[in-house]
Write a protein that holds these residues in place. Structure first.
Motif, PDB file in Angstrom:
ATOM      1  N   LEU A   1     100.089  77.935  66.065  1.00 28.60           N
ATOM      2  CA  LEU A   1     101.122  78.723  66.950  1.00 28.60           C
ATOM      3  C   LEU A   1     102.401  79.036  66.536  1.00 28.60           C
ATOM      4  CD1 LEU A   1     100.194  76.637  70.253  1.00 28.60           C
ATOM      5  CD2 LEU A   1      99.311  78.684  69.582  1.00 28.60           C
ATOM      6  N   PRO A   2     103.096  80.015  66.929  1.00 30.81           N
ATOM      7  CA  PRO A   2     104.360  80.307  66.256  1.00 30.81           C
ATOM      8  C   PRO A   2     105.690  79.336  66.717  1.00 30.81           C
ATOM      9  CG  PRO A   2     103.451  82.511  67.623  1.00 30.81           C
ATOM     10  CD  PRO A   2     102.539  81.179  67.744  1.00 30.81           C
ATOM     11  N   GLY A   3     106.125  79.137  65.626  1.00 32.54           N
ATOM     12  CA  GLY A   3     107.308  78.031  65.760  1.00 32.54           C
ATOM     13  C   GLY A   3     106.611  76.527  66.118  1.00 32.54           C
ATOM     14  N   VAL A   4     105.306  76.442  65.630  1.00 34.74           N
ATOM     15  CA  VAL A   4     104.801  75.001  65.769  1.00 34.74           C
ATOM     16  C   VAL A   4     104.198  74.773  64.370  1.00 34.74           C
ATOM     17  CG1 VAL A   4     102.917  73.337  66.674  1.00 34.74           C
ATOM     18  CG2 VAL A   4     104.078  75.252  68.148  1.00 34.74           C
ATOM     19  N   ASP A   5     104.744  73.565  63.438  1.00 39.52           N
ATOM     20  CA  ASP A   5     104.205  73.289  62.342  1.00 39.52           C
ATOM     21  C   ASP A   5     102.824  72.733  62.262  1.00 39.52           C
ATOM     22  OD1 ASP A   5     106.605  73.897  61.504  1.00 39.52           O
ATOM     23  OD2 ASP A   5     107.159  71.668  61.646  1.00 39.52           O
ATOM     24  N   HIS A   6     101.972  72.410  63.360  1.00 36.26           N
ATOM     25  CA  HIS A   6     100.871  71.707  63.257  1.00 36.26           C
ATOM     26  C   HIS A   6      99.647  72.890  63.008  1.00 36.26           C
ATOM     27  CE1 HIS A   6      97.815  68.550  64.371  1.00 36.26           C
ATOM     28  NE2 HIS A   6      97.085  69.737  64.744  1.00 36.26           N
ATOM     29  N   ARG A   7      98.771  72.490  62.346  1.00 39.27           N
ATOM     30  CA  ARG A   7      97.667  73.390  62.228  1.00 39.27           C
ATOM     31  C   ARG A   7      96.330  72.609  62.376  1.00 39.27           C
ATOM     32  NH1 ARG A   7      98.487  75.803  55.893  1.00 39.27           N
ATOM     33  NH2 ARG A   7     100.364  76.867  56.275  1.00 39.27           N
ATOM     34  N   TRP A   8      95.666  73.601  63.537  1.00 35.86           N
ATOM     35  CA  TRP A   8      94.315  73.022  63.784  1.00 35.86           C
ATOM     36  C   TRP A   8      93.141  73.329  62.740  1.00 35.86           C
ATOM     37  CZ3 TRP A   8      98.277  74.417  67.136  1.00 35.86           C
ATOM     38  CH2 TRP A   8      98.712  73.300  68.083  1.00 35.86           C
ATOM     39  N   ARG A   9      92.498  72.890  62.200  1.00 39.44           N
ATOM     40  CA  ARG A   9      91.836  73.301  61.063  1.00 39.44           C
ATOM     41  C   ARG A   9      90.488  73.774  61.369  1.00 39.44           C
ATOM     42  NH1 ARG A   9      92.197  68.746  56.513  1.00 39.44           N
ATOM     43  NH2 ARG A   9      91.367  67.510  58.404  1.00 39.44           N
ATOM     44  N   CYS A  10      89.819  74.864  60.570  1.00 46.91           N
ATOM     45  CA  CYS A  10      88.461  75.053  60.820  1.00 46.91           C
ATOM     46  C   CYS A  10      87.584  74.080  60.029  1.00 46.91           C
ATOM     47  CB  CYS A  10      88.275  76.437  60.554  1.00 46.91           C
ATOM     48  SG  CYS A  10      86.524  77.185  60.733  1.00 46.91           S
ATOM     49  N   TRP A  11      86.281  74.019  60.261  1.00 47.86           N
ATOM     50  CA  TRP A  11      85.444  73.029  59.626  1.00 47.86           C
ATOM     51  C   TRP A  11      85.378  73.695  58.007  1.00 47.86           C
ATOM     52  CZ3 TRP A  11      81.016  74.745  57.101  1.00 47.86           C
ATOM     53  CH2 TRP A  11      80.421  75.885  57.823  1.00 47.86           C
ATOM     54  N   LYS A  12      85.519  74.873  58.138  1.00 53.75           N
ATOM     55  CA  LYS A  12      85.389  75.583  56.824  1.00 53.75           C
ATOM     56  C   LYS A  12      86.702  75.826  56.224  1.00 53.75           C
ATOM     57  CE  LYS A  12      82.960  79.443  54.530  1.00 53.75           C
ATOM     58  NZ  LYS A  12      82.188  80.602  54.678  1.00 53.75           N
ATOM     59  N   ARG A  13      87.069  74.888  55.140  1.00 49.20           N
ATOM     60  CA  ARG A  13      88.580  74.894  54.618  1.00 49.20           C
ATOM     61  C   ARG A  13      89.230  76.141  54.333  1.00 49.20           C
ATOM     62  NH1 ARG A  13      90.907  69.937  54.777  1.00 49.20           N
ATOM     63  NH2 ARG A  13      92.502  70.717  53.214  1.00 49.20           N
ATOM     64  N   TRP A  14      88.310  76.888  53.784  1.00 46.54           N
ATOM     65  CA  TRP A  14      88.747  78.234  53.175  1.00 46.54           C
ATOM     66  C   TRP A  14      88.836  79.229  54.133  1.00 46.54           C
ATOM     67  CZ3 TRP A  14      84.958  75.228  51.044  1.00 46.54           C
ATOM     68  CH2 TRP A  14      83.424  75.663  51.199  1.00 46.54           C
ATOM     69  N   GLY A  15      88.310  79.101  55.380  1.00 44.77           N
ATOM     70  CA  GLY A  15      88.204  80.026  56.429  1.00 44.77           C
ATOM     71  C   GLY A  15      86.979  80.987  56.367  1.00 44.77           C
ATOM     72  N   HIS A  16      86.612  81.644  57.542  1.00 45.77           N
ATOM     73  CA  HIS A  16      85.614  82.780  57.652  1.00 45.77           C
ATOM     74  C   HIS A  16      86.210  84.204  57.406  1.00 45.77           C
ATOM     75  CE1 HIS A  16      84.116  79.145  59.781  1.00 45.77           C
ATOM     76  NE2 HIS A  16      83.006  79.563  59.325  1.00 45.77           N
ATOM     77  N   GLY A  17      87.496  84.087  57.243  1.00 41.50           N
ATOM     78  CA  GLY A  17      88.125  85.864  57.249  1.00 41.50           C
ATOM     79  C   GLY A  17      87.754  86.259  58.494  1.00 41.50           C
ATOM     80  N   GLU A  18      87.589  87.790  58.730  1.00 39.53           N
ATOM     81  CA  GLU A  18      87.769  88.424  60.023  1.00 39.53           C
ATOM     82  C   GLU A  18      86.448  88.022  60.791  1.00 39.53           C
ATOM     83  OE1 GLU A  18      89.909  90.058  61.754  1.00 39.53           O
ATOM     84  OE2 GLU A  18      91.510  90.332  60.104  1.00 39.53           O
ATOM     85  N   VAL A  19      86.317  87.510  61.884  1.00 38.82           N
ATOM     86  CA  VAL A  19      85.110  87.408  62.581  1.00 38.82           C
ATOM     87  C   VAL A  19      85.439  87.757  64.028  1.00 38.82           C
ATOM     88  CG1 VAL A  19      84.378  85.145  61.469  1.00 38.82           C
ATOM     89  CG2 VAL A  19      85.836  84.898  63.136  1.00 38.82           C
ATOM     90  N   ASP A  20      84.003  88.467  64.650  1.00 38.46           N
ATOM     91  CA  ASP A  20      84.061  88.810  66.153  1.00 38.46           C
ATOM     92  C   ASP A  20      83.292  87.717  66.589  1.00 38.46           C
ATOM     93  OD1 ASP A  20      81.430  89.243  65.115  1.00 38.46           O
ATOM     94  OD2 ASP A  20      81.385  91.500  65.582  1.00 38.46           O
ATOM     95  N   LEU A  21      82.950  87.986  67.949  1.00 37.26           N
ATOM     96  CA  LEU A  21      82.290  86.668  68.773  1.00 37.26           C
ATOM     97  C   LEU A  21      80.876  86.366  68.127  1.00 37.26           C
ATOM     98  CD1 LEU A  21      82.025  84.845  71.073  1.00 37.26           C
ATOM     99  CD2 LEU A  21      81.296  86.933  72.736  1.00 37.26           C
ATOM    100  N   HIS A  22      80.102  87.444  67.958  1.00 32.74           N
ATOM    101  CA  HIS A  22      78.948  87.325  67.193  1.00 32.74           C
ATOM    102  C   HIS A  22      78.894  86.142  65.910  1.00 32.74           C
ATOM    103  CE1 HIS A  22      74.509  88.271  66.534  1.00 32.74           C
ATOM    104  NE2 HIS A  22      74.863  87.853  65.369  1.00 32.74           N
TER     105      HIS A  22
END
Length: 624
Positions: free
Chosen positions: A355-376
């Motif tokens: 979140l803006p102004g918040v240091d904490h990061r809520w991580r995804c299970w995939k550490r390098w991320g999924h990139g751009e994703v839609d709902l499907h």
């Protein structure tokens, strides 16, 4: 001198006569009193004393009814009544009780619990009444007692019907068991109805349908002597047996589910989405209900209570677990219906959410991320970051209001006692229970089924069935049909219903369900291995639920953790995707990956039902 003597005789004669007169009057008065008393007893008070005399001579003795049987949907017997023998002793016919008990102990096995119960009942009952010493004698013990009968005055072997579960531990958490009525239960039960009954349902269907299974008590009018001993039976009104119950369970599918869980602690619930019938209701580990029928030993009970895996705990009904990523299809539907996001809108996932102004990061299970994703893609690949963002923008109260109609955070109403409600938190709930405000971070993790959120395996199966039905809600139930004593055929049990869950655009259902199909059939689905060789298309969703939190910079390594600290593995599914006939929820405690551990169990259950068991399930003949 002579005259004086004559005068004295005359006076004495008068004295004698007067005394005789007084005595006669007294006798006549006594006779009048006695006659009056006899008249009162035989005429005026006849009805009253005749009734007392009759009641002293004739006793009304209750006769226990035969308990109803329990079957699965195909007529396989789950709970029956079998003839057994018990050993009884009449204390007044025994000269030396301690000596008798020692001699009996050489012929039959007498446990400390048997002797303790016998001595307690002996202190409470008159000496001429039979006191049970041991239940469920073996055939060998009955034969030995028959040979040595003359050596044991006051001892008899009596036949009786005892509850028995022929399949042992199979489906025990659904069927339940009976046990001897304790003093606390006796105070709450209707005295007349249970005056001749020694057992009552303690758990499961046995307890929930106690009023149907018990039957109606009968009576005997017996003549007794002044000591209360029975002389003969004057009249008998037969008891009415309890109703026989047919459950929706298929024992064959139940065995498949329990075998698939194996040595794991967990639960499998499978339901028919269209009817709400529970097809399998497995909780492991299990236990043998026959141990409880006539009194379990203290050591055995302590073992069951203290075992680490808690076999007595009904995980399917009472186990409350974070639903993890299995909540994501419902969150996606909520996002569409509330207008928080549309199906094409994307979120960029760099491997975390902040979140803006918040240091904490809520991580995804995939550490390098999924990139751009839609709902499907977010559902198919289980992208945490997408649902972090969705939850934050939706808000916890909107999530709460949307998820509850699917059965989250409330009891399903299944016909079993002791169901837990789970939890979908809200701002008001936290303020009420903890006296604290709600924080954004709590909303974010609720979006992936963590934090305060809790669900039972039964709730997950119910929610999955509603999704499979595209909003039609049929509460889960176990009772399928009833056979009433004296009637042919069976009567189908009425099923409850709830209002359907409507959405503003029916295409929303297709969007979510198509994504769940890609979880198992898509090229990048989190459980794609499950659908590779499937003979039918199905929709599913993997889930993992953290048992403990890890730090920002720490990595989760299941191999380095104790088994009890590993994530819970979850999986929900329904099949076939186009016309669902079974919905399944699986939870494996500390199982790790939902796709690798819980998913194959669900697939095994669906295969068994759709590729053989369903078509061979027998029906029943209804009375109409």
């Amino acid at each position: 001198m002579l005259d004086q003597q004559i005068k004295d005789q005359a006076g004495e004669l008068r004295l004698v006569r007067s005394r005789l007169a007084v005595s006669l009057l007294l006798v006549m008065a006594a006779m009048a009193v006695l006659g009056g008393r006899l008249w009162w007893l035989q005429v005026a008070g006849y009805q009253h004393y005749s009734t007392l005399s009759q009641e002293n001579r004739v006793k009304v003795v209750p006769v226990a009814p035969t308990r109803g049987l329990i079957y699965d949907r195909n007529g396989v017997l789950l709970a029956e009544n079998v003839p057994t023998y018990r050993l009884v002793v009449t204390p007044e016919q025994v000269v030396d009780m301690e000596r008798l008990l020692k001699r009996l102990g050489r012929v039959v096995t007498l446990r400390p619990v048997d002797l303790e119960r016998f001595h307690r009942l002996r202190r409470q009952r008159p000496g001429f009444q039979e006191i049970p010493l041991k239940f469920d004698l073996t055939e060998e013990e009955v034969a030995k007692l028959a040979v040595d009968r003359h050596r044991f005055p006051g001892v008899e072997v009596k036949a009786q019907l005892t509850r028995h579960y022929p399949l042992g531990a199979t489906a025990v958490h659904a069927v339940g068991y009976v046990g001897r009525i304790n003093e606390r239960e006796l105070e709450k039960l209707p005295a007349a109805q249970y005056s001749a009954t020694s057992h009552i349902g303690k758990s499961g269907v046995e307890r929930f349908y106690e009023d149907r299974l018990h039957g109606e008590v009968g009576v005997e009018r017996v003549e007794t002597n002044a000591m209360g001993r029975r002389l003969r039976t004057l009249e008998r009104s037969a008891p009415a047996p309890g109703e026989d119950l047919y459950l929706s369970l298929d024992v064959r599918l139940q065995k498949v589910a329990e075998a698939a869980l194996g040595a794991e602690s967990g639960a499998v619930v499978a339901v028919d989405p269209g009817s709400g019938e529970v097809l399998a209701f497995a909780s492991t580990p299990t236990f043998d209900p026959n141990l409880f029928v006539n009194g379990i030993s203290l050591d055995e009970y302590r073992r069951l209570q203290t075992e680490h895996d808690k076999p007595l705990f009904n995980r399917a009904l009472r186990g409350q677990y974070p639903p993890g990523s299995t909540v994501k299809p419902f969150m996606g539907l909520a996002g569409l219906e509330t207008g928080t996001k549309n199906a094409e809108e994307t979120v960029y996932d760099p491997g975390y959410y902040s979140l803006p102004g918040v240091d904490h990061r809520w991580r995804c299970w995939k550490r390098w991320g999924h990139g751009e994703v839609d709902l499907h893609q977010a559902i198919a690949q289980s992208c945490d970051t997408y649902f972090y963002d969705l939850a934050f923008n939706m808000g916890i109260d909107t999530m709460h209001d949307f998820l509850q109609p699917f059965g989250f955070g409330r009891r399903t109403g299944i016909d079993l006692p002791g169901e837990e409600p789970g939890l979908v938190p809200s701002k008001a709930w936290k303020k009420r229970t903890k006296g604290e405000p709600w924080y954004h971070g709590e909303t974010i993790i609720a979006g992936i089924g963590q934090g305060y959120m809790l669900s039972t395996p039964l709730q997950l199966a119910y929610a999955t069935a509603i999704l499979a039905n595209r909003g039609d809600a049929v509460p889960p139930h176990l009772l399928r049909a009833i056979h009433e004593p004296g009637k042919t055929g069976v009567r189908a049990a009425a099923a409850d219903s709830e209002p359907s869950i409507g959405v503003s655009d029916e295409a929303y259902w297709d969007t979510v369900i198509d994504a769940m199909e890609d979880v198992v059939h898509g090229r990048r689905g989190t459980a794609r291995a499950l659908g590779e060789d499937a003979a039918y298309r199905f929709a599913g969703k993997t889930g993992t639920a953290q048992v403990f939190g890890i730090g920002q910079e720490e990595e989760y390594d299941a191999e380095e953790l104790e088994k009890r600290l590993r994530d819970h593995a979850l999986f929900i599914a329904f099949a076939p995707a186009e016309q669902p006939e079974i919905a399944v929820a699986v939870v494996v405690e500390n199982g790790g990956s939902g796709g690798a551990t819980a998913g194959p169990i669900a697939r095994t259950v669906m295969d068994a039902w759709l590729l053989g068991l369903r078509d061979s399930a027998r029906g029943y003949r209804s009375d109409g």
